[in-house]
Design an enzyme around this catalytic site. Structure first.
Site, PDB file in Angstrom:
ATOM      1  N   HIS A  87       0.842  -1.198   0.000  1.00 40.93           N
ATOM      2  CA  HIS A  87       0.000   0.000   0.000  1.00 40.93           C
ATOM      3  C   HIS A  87       0.874   1.243   0.000  1.00 40.93           C
ATOM      4  CE1 HIS A  87      -2.687   3.022   2.029  1.00 40.93           C
ATOM      5  NE2 HIS A  87      -3.389   2.666   0.985  1.00 40.93           N
ATOM      6  N   SER A  88       0.594   2.134  -0.933  1.00 43.00           N
ATOM      7  CA  SER A  88       1.238   3.444  -1.007  1.00 43.00           C
ATOM      8  C   SER A  88       2.768   3.321  -1.060  1.00 43.00           C
ATOM      9  CB  SER A  88       0.768   4.308   0.168  1.00 43.00           C
ATOM     10  OG  SER A  88       1.173   5.636  -0.003  1.00 43.00           O
ATOM     11  N   PHE A  89       3.448   3.942  -0.105  1.00 44.25           N
ATOM     12  CA  PHE A  89       4.916   3.953  -0.064  1.00 44.25           C
ATOM     13  C   PHE A  89       5.518   2.544  -0.182  1.00 44.25           C
ATOM     14  CE2 PHE A  89       8.572   3.305   2.771  1.00 44.25           C
ATOM     15  CZ  PHE A  89       9.526   4.067   2.125  1.00 44.25           C
TER      16      PHE A  89
END
Length: 144
Positions: A122-124
């Protein structure tokens, strides 16, 4: 007299023969149905569980995936949602946290699995799972 024997006695003999053999035939039929249904149940192969490792975003922890895990467990998946170094229950001080630590932690996780895993970042941590896949291409089935 010969005719009377055949017309009067034959049905009694046939009737008792039919009764005994019908019950035997019915028993054999039940046995056949039961054994074939047991064989069918045994013949179904167990579906192997795919391991999915859910990697949380930069400021969260494994708890981020609580609802997702609930739904994925019903899909015959083995789901792992670790707290990366310095997140969730891990108390590593922020100045000791590096991308390399994240990658090493995930590499250790997938190395412990027998079969290739699906990594979800998720994300980063999409960057983190990409690096893990570079280091262990045979251990990663898919990146999401």
């Amino acid at each position: 007299m010969y005719k009377k024997f055949f017309t009067l006695e034959a049905p009694k003999i046939l009737l008792s023969w039919k009764k005994n053999n019908l019950s035997l035939l019915f028993s054999l039929l039940l046995l056949l149905v039961f054994t074939s249904s047991c064989e069918q149940k045994k013949a179904k192969p167990q579906k192997e569980k795919t391991t999915v490792i859910l990697v949380h975003s930069a400021w969260l922890g494994g708890w981020q995936w609580k609802e997702t895990i609930y739904h994925l467990k019903h899909e015959h998946l083995n789901v792992i949602a670790p707290d990366l170094v310095g997140h969730g229950n891990d108390k590593t001080p922020p100045n000791e946290i590096t991308m390399e630590e994240y990658v090493n932690q995930l590499v250790e996780l997938i190395d412990a699995e027998e079969k290739p895993v699906v990594l979800v970042g998720h994300s980063f941590n999409g960057i983190t799972i990409s690096r893990v896949a570079e280091l262990r291409p045979k251990k990663v089935k898919k990146l999401i």
